[in-house]
Design an enzyme around this catalytic site. Sequence first.
Site, PDB file in Angstrom:
ATOM      1  N   CYS A 194       0.814  -1.223   0.000  1.00 38.49           N
ATOM      2  CA  CYS A 194       0.000   0.000   0.000  1.00 38.49           C
ATOM      3  C   CYS A 194       0.842   1.265   0.000  1.00 38.49           C
ATOM      4  O   CYS A 194       0.305   2.364  -0.146  1.00 38.49           O
ATOM      5  CB  CYS A 194      -0.942  -0.012   1.207  1.00 38.49           C
ATOM      6  SG  CYS A 194      -2.531  -0.773   0.822  1.00 38.49           S
ATOM      7  N   LYS A 227       0.330   3.289  -3.223  1.00 41.96           N
ATOM      8  CA  LYS A 227      -1.000   3.791  -3.582  1.00 41.96           C
ATOM      9  C   LYS A 227      -0.931   5.214  -4.136  1.00 41.96           C
ATOM     10  O   LYS A 227      -0.001   5.968  -3.866  1.00 41.96           O
ATOM     11  CB  LYS A 227      -1.915   3.803  -2.336  1.00 41.96           C
ATOM     12  CG  LYS A 227      -2.466   2.454  -1.953  1.00 41.96           C
ATOM     13  CD  LYS A 227      -3.330   2.566  -0.706  1.00 41.96           C
ATOM     14  CE  LYS A 227      -4.634   3.306  -0.985  1.00 41.96           C
ATOM     15  NZ  LYS A 227      -5.602   2.467  -1.714  1.00 41.96           N
ATOM     16  N   ASP A 285     -15.495   1.124   2.566  1.00 36.66           N
ATOM     17  CA  ASP A 285     -14.541   0.053   2.295  1.00 36.66           C
ATOM     18  C   ASP A 285     -14.945  -0.787   1.098  1.00 36.66           C
ATOM     19  O   ASP A 285     -14.092  -1.312   0.376  1.00 36.66           O
ATOM     20  CB  ASP A 285     -14.398  -0.849   3.528  1.00 36.66           C
ATOM     21  CG  ASP A 285     -13.676  -0.149   4.658  1.00 36.66           C
ATOM     22  OD1 ASP A 285     -12.629   0.460   4.389  1.00 36.66           O
ATOM     23  OD2 ASP A 285     -14.158  -0.205   5.800  1.00 36.66           O
ATOM     24  N   ASP A 332      -8.690  -4.944  -4.679  1.00 37.05           N
ATOM     25  CA  ASP A 332      -7.387  -4.479  -4.189  1.00 37.05           C
ATOM     26  C   ASP A 332      -6.286  -5.115  -5.018  1.00 37.05           C
ATOM     27  O   ASP A 332      -6.359  -6.301  -5.357  1.00 37.05           O
ATOM     28  CB  ASP A 332      -7.188  -4.852  -2.717  1.00 37.05           C
ATOM     29  CG  ASP A 332      -7.542  -3.711  -1.779  1.00 37.05           C
ATOM     30  OD1 ASP A 332      -6.915  -2.645  -1.920  1.00 37.05           O
ATOM     31  OD2 ASP A 332      -8.423  -3.897  -0.929  1.00 37.05           O
ATOM     32  N   ASP A 391     -11.647  -5.600   3.407  1.00 36.40           N
ATOM     33  CA  ASP A 391     -12.801  -4.737   3.121  1.00 36.40           C
ATOM     34  C   ASP A 391     -14.116  -5.468   3.357  1.00 36.40           C
ATOM     35  O   ASP A 391     -15.083  -4.895   3.877  1.00 36.40           O
ATOM     36  CB  ASP A 391     -12.739  -4.254   1.668  1.00 36.40           C
ATOM     37  CG  ASP A 391     -11.608  -3.277   1.433  1.00 36.40           C
ATOM     38  OD1 ASP A 391     -11.227  -2.575   2.377  1.00 36.40           O
ATOM     39  OD2 ASP A 391     -11.101  -3.232   0.300  1.00 36.40           O
ATOM     40  N   GLY A 446     -10.383 -15.209 -13.016  1.00 38.37           N
ATOM     41  CA  GLY A 446      -9.341 -14.212 -12.900  1.00 38.37           C
ATOM     42  C   GLY A 446      -8.663 -13.924 -14.213  1.00 38.37           C
ATOM     43  O   GLY A 446      -9.165 -14.241 -15.302  1.00 38.37           O
ATOM     44  N   HIS A 447      -7.481 -13.326 -14.120  1.00 40.20           N
ATOM     45  CA  HIS A 447      -6.728 -12.923 -15.299  1.00 40.20           C
ATOM     46  C   HIS A 447      -5.251 -12.941 -14.940  1.00 40.20           C
ATOM     47  O   HIS A 447      -4.866 -12.658 -13.804  1.00 40.20           O
ATOM     48  CB  HIS A 447      -7.142 -11.513 -15.745  1.00 40.20           C
ATOM     49  CG  HIS A 447      -6.381 -11.020 -16.947  1.00 40.20           C
ATOM     50  ND1 HIS A 447      -6.615 -11.487 -18.218  1.00 40.20           N
ATOM     51  CD2 HIS A 447      -5.375 -10.108 -17.053  1.00 40.20           C
ATOM     52  CE1 HIS A 447      -5.801 -10.879 -19.072  1.00 40.20           C
ATOM     53  NE2 HIS A 447      -5.042 -10.041 -18.384  1.00 40.20           N
ATOM     54  N   SER A 448      -4.402 -13.279 -15.918  1.00 46.81           N
ATOM     55  CA  SER A 448      -2.964 -13.286 -15.684  1.00 46.81           C
ATOM     56  C   SER A 448      -2.249 -12.669 -16.872  1.00 46.81           C
ATOM     57  O   SER A 448      -2.732 -12.708 -18.006  1.00 46.81           O
ATOM     58  CB  SER A 448      -2.464 -14.720 -15.465  1.00 46.81           C
ATOM     59  OG  SER A 448      -2.698 -15.519 -16.609  1.00 46.81           O
TER      60      SER A 448
END
Length: 724
Positions: free
Chosen positions: A404, A407, A435, A451, A474, A524-526
């Site tokens: 973080c 960010k 959140d 996130d 969250d 998901g994705h890669s």
Amino acid sequence: MTNQTTLTRDLVLVGGGHAHALMLRMWGMKPVQGVQVTLINPGPTAPYSGMLPGHIAGHYTRDDLEIDLVKLARFAGVRVIFGAADRIDAERKVIHVTGLGEVAYDLASLDVGLHAQVQHIPGFKAHGIGAKPLDGYADRWAAYVQQVTAGAKQGQVAVIGGGVAGCELALAMAYKLQGLGRQNCVTLIEAQTKLASAIPGADRILREEMLRLGVTVVSSVEVEAVTAAAVKLRGYSDVVSEFTVGTAGGFAHEWLAASDLPKDRDGFVQVDDRLLVSGRQDLFAVGDCAALMASPRPKAGVFAVRAAPVLYNNISAALTGGEMKAFQPQADYLKLMSLGSKDAMAAKWGRCLSMPKVKLWRWKDHIDQSFMRKFSEFPEMKLPEPAGPVALGARDAQMLCGGCGAKVAPGQLSTALAEMPPVQRRDVLQGVGDDAAVLDIGGQKQVMSVDHLRGFVMDHGLMGRIATVHALGDVWAMGAKPQSALLSVTLPRMTPALQARAMREVLDGVGDVVRGAGAEIVGGHSTMGAELTIGLTVTGLLEDDAITLAGAKAGDVLILTRPIGSGTLLAAEMQGKAVGRDVAALYEVMARPQGDAAAILQGAHAMTDVTGFGLAGHLMMMCRASGVAAEICLADVPVYAGAEALADAGQRSTIYEDNRLAAPVFGPDSAMMALLHDPQTSGGFLAAVAADEGIALVAQLRAAGHDAAVIGEVSAGEPSITLS
């Protein structure tokens, strides 16, 4: 963390022994490009055996004799996996790590030492402690000294084995206990007639030193058994002992002795003169776990140190197709033995050297300190110089933090979000500002959040666990139960084989946390990019109304469930300035799920997870949403070990200054004040609860293993934060 070269080979080093430590230092100076190096070790440090007797005697602190593997790994650009190897499959080329699963390799090296747990003596395993592994013995000794100091123990010690190590440790423990007012309380037990029989003339000198320090020597005896109160000898009176140490020989670790690797009759791995395991071209072994078949030598740290340059050369040659060298250990070497106090004796050429004992100690201390400086004094890590012209202000940029700490700043983010149009859909019950979003799905309230974390630890599995705990924070903070997760992974450029290994590690780490929370990975994705990044889009289901930022009431107390300071520690670790033990302890907390803590705080009036904007930033958001003010007692805020000292030294995370400006705190400046603005990754929950419930809730949280505390209170007034 940023890698521009395609990774094509996995080099795995098992154990942080002397040879591997020195080899990694050389690697840091001159790495082989395109290699992903992994160090597997049970903990973040590796003790240097040469200084152990001095530490036991009280001449050195624990930090003095420990090689910080986290700092070394950062300098060398390698990843560390904290865990103990318990199995090797040389045909499949995998190392199994307890509790973590398999780590695959293309090339590997073993440097795991040996142990001194005297298995053949009845009762020793239950009531004794081997001098090796060194860290376990040092821990037990420190605890025993505390008991003696407190009067809980009398200071009765027995050492089994009168070789060099046994004599050094018996004298060291006697010296330490003598300083505590305990006289004549150490007994050294040896099966042979002479002490340190491998060194001609040593027996007389050692017995004189034993007499001086009140060590009783019992020789030519056989140990029958060890009990909690004594060492039983055949044909001799029992030796009273509260603390029994075994130094009678070294033994191969069971997992290596049970492996299919070629071994000598004692279970040590056979290697040729190139340090390659006999019959293999993809596996090396060095140090005490190896048996040098071409030039047999006794187990001694000096050979591991001398083997390191050959190991570095031969591993580099194996990876690049170069020429290997033969390891030719010297036939004789200088032996410097500490004698309890700051005295030492020396032996070489088959005899003891006649020199003042104080001077010999200084010589030994100089050698030992010089060795350890190799691992505490690294070249300063700097940002690479730009290749061309540089815009104004660009040269002043701080090294970008991970987690973080990377960010977008809160002020800039708020400005951008303020320009977004209001939510139009009726089924979006809560949009930007809390959140997580709250959606109405056919009467079922669902929360949703996303996130992504820039990688800060190169252990893919650990990074996956931390990123998942962070993302689920969250959902838990809103009072929801996790439902699903979409995973997004960016891997550094690597070959298909390494991609498969890395993805398996990531999926194992993420999956453990997701499934443990009662949710499922649903897609998901890669992709590949410059560095490791892991992100999750998570959903959760609400059984009641969401716990939001709005709801804190005047009179409430504020509970924090985790320490702060992770951003400072991570920033310092990237620069090689954080203590490895502190970093390892931080990772352990960050990787722990917090669903149980959220359940305990289910009745909170307001709650949030403390992440990138720091404790002050997230508290200010709560104050603004609830229309209240807050007071914090700095002394009550839990802090990660090492963070305050680093903050006091001026260490700051990348986003610190923006966080400070976005959430001002009224009170005197200090290191602790700075940590209020420190960005947290996988941070704890900040909850506003009724004052009469605070103490009981903290007790429940602590009983569940969370370092929770009441850190302040909510009051009426304009949104603000003041130090009480």
